[in-house]
Design a protein around this motif. Structure first.
Motif, PDB file in Angstrom:
ATOM      1  N   GLY A   1      13.719  12.518 -12.253  1.00  0.00           N
ATOM      2  CA  GLY A   1      13.615  12.168 -10.843  1.00  0.00           C
ATOM      3  C   GLY A   1      14.853  11.541 -10.248  1.00  0.00           C
ATOM      4  O   GLY A   1      14.851  11.137  -9.086  1.00  0.00           O
TER       5      GLY A   1
ATOM      6  N   ASP B   1      10.634   9.112   5.422  1.00  0.00           N
ATOM      7  CA  ASP B   1      11.101  10.052   4.409  1.00  0.00           C
ATOM      8  C   ASP B   1      12.484   9.624   3.924  1.00  0.00           C
ATOM      9  O   ASP B   1      13.094   8.687   4.448  1.00  0.00           O
TER      10      ASP B   1
ATOM     11  N   THR C   1       7.535  14.256  -6.766  1.00  0.00           N
ATOM     12  CA  THR C   1       7.911  13.426  -5.620  1.00  0.00           C
ATOM     13  C   THR C   1       6.804  12.499  -5.153  1.00  0.00           C
ATOM     14  O   THR C   1       7.075  11.556  -4.404  1.00  0.00           O
ATOM     15  N   ASP C   2       5.554  12.759  -5.570  1.00  0.00           N
ATOM     16  CA  ASP C   2       4.445  11.962  -5.045  1.00  0.00           C
ATOM     17  C   ASP C   2       3.507  11.445  -6.130  1.00  0.00           C
ATOM     18  O   ASP C   2       2.372  11.065  -5.848  1.00  0.00           O
TER      19      ASP C   2
ATOM     20  N   ASN D   1      17.077  12.011  -5.138  1.00  0.00           N
ATOM     21  CA  ASN D   1      16.141  11.146  -5.860  1.00  0.00           C
ATOM     22  C   ASN D   1      14.703  11.413  -5.446  1.00  0.00           C
ATOM     23  O   ASN D   1      14.413  11.698  -4.275  1.00  0.00           O
ATOM     24  N   SER D   2      13.800  11.308  -6.394  1.00  0.00           N
ATOM     25  CA  SER D   2      12.371  11.410  -6.095  1.00  0.00           C
ATOM     26  C   SER D   2      11.863  10.092  -5.525  1.00  0.00           C
ATOM     27  O   SER D   2      12.093   9.038  -6.130  1.00  0.00           O
TER      28      SER D   2
END
Length: 289
Positions: free
Chosen positions: A72, A165, A80-81, A203-204
């Motif tokens: 990540g 975001d 990402t989540d 980056n995540s």
């Protein structure tokens, strides 16, 4: 603050994707393992490029160096989540998988270097399987959670990620003083903002959230590490707001560790004073030979 001089690998180094049993990881590798192999783990908001100025001097000293983007981070993908894949135990398993792919078998051990958050991951990997390591260097990485002032900065970043975001957070960081979190890599004073922005966007969000939480909640595991008996090197700059230098001195004493303070450096001696940092690493590794 970490200030990579460039995002371009130095002469003689190569960037590639390291295939492992736990997926592919973006790495920069240099040198030959005449005297050993070192795996370099970056910290929170950082990347493999944070070690870019160490490769040439360590190659000249006889070492193969491999700097890695963790799961990540920047050029290594990750969910990402979902924060679960970024649990410390998972990241430690990633390190062991990387070593498996870089060595000829379990009999070959490596020097492990972890900067800041990377030091916490490195410690977890050593505690998981100390037999894979010749030494551990904790670079500007302390015994437990980060300082209260840095916890506040990390909290601000995590709060921002909850409502914006990655692009919006980047713009907010540029408009304000950069959060001097455990890595502080988002320095608006760096020359190449395009590279820094690309790294940030790579980056995540889930990785940043999980890492930030770990930095603020890490327990003191110094006694566990001391019990392993692995040679340890505690290296830092002469000033550090994330883990104060006296705290790092005390940790080194508890570990009976080799101690280096790099003059003129702060939280990122690898970027602030790379030649002196490389010399300190090579000196420590040479002693083990």
């Amino acid at each position: 603050m970490s200030r990579p001089a460039t995002f371009v690998p130095p002469s003689g180094a190569r960037a590639y994707r390291l295939a492992t049993a736990r997926g592919e990881f973006a790495v920069i590798e240099a040198g030959s393992p005449e005297k050993g192999t070192a795996l370099l783990l970056p910290g929170f908001t950082g990347s493999k490029e944070d070690f870019i100025s160490l490769h040439e001097p360590l190659a000249a000293a006889g070492y193969r160096t491999v700097a890695v983007d963790g799961r990540g981070q920047y050029e290594t993908p990750g969910p990402t989540d979902d924060e679960a894949p970024y649990a410390q135990a998972e990241l430690a398993q990633d390190v062991l998988a990387q070593i498996d792919s870089l060595t000829d078998g379990p009999q070959e051990r490596v020097h492990l270097v972890g900067h800041s958050f990377g030091g916490q991951v490195a410690r977890a990997a050593v505690l998981l399987d100390p037999s894979r390591f010749r030494s551990l260097t904790l670079m500007a990485s302390g015994p437990a959670e980060i300082s209260p002032s840095q916890q506040q900065r990390v909290k601000l970043l995590r709060d921002a990620l909850a409502v914006m975001d990655m692009g919006q957070v980047w713009e907010a960081i540029q408009a304000l003083e950069p959060p001097e979190d455990a890595e502080g890599d988002l320095d608006a004073g760096l020359d190449d903002q395009d590279d820094l922005k690309r790294r940030w966007l790579g980056n995540s969000p889930a990785q940043l959230l999980a890492a930030g939480r770990q930095l603020c909640e890490e327990p003191d595991r110094v006694a566990e590490l001391a019990a392993v008996g692995l040679p340890v090197h505690v290296l830092s700059g002469e000033r550090d707001d994330t883990w104060p230098v006296p705290l790092l001195d005390d940790m080194a004493a508890r570990l009976d560790a080799h101690r280096t303070i790099v003059g003129g450096a702060e939280h990122s001696p690898n970027s602030d004073r790379p030649r002196e940092t490389a010399e300190a690493l090579a000196t420590f590794w040479h002693r083990l030979s």
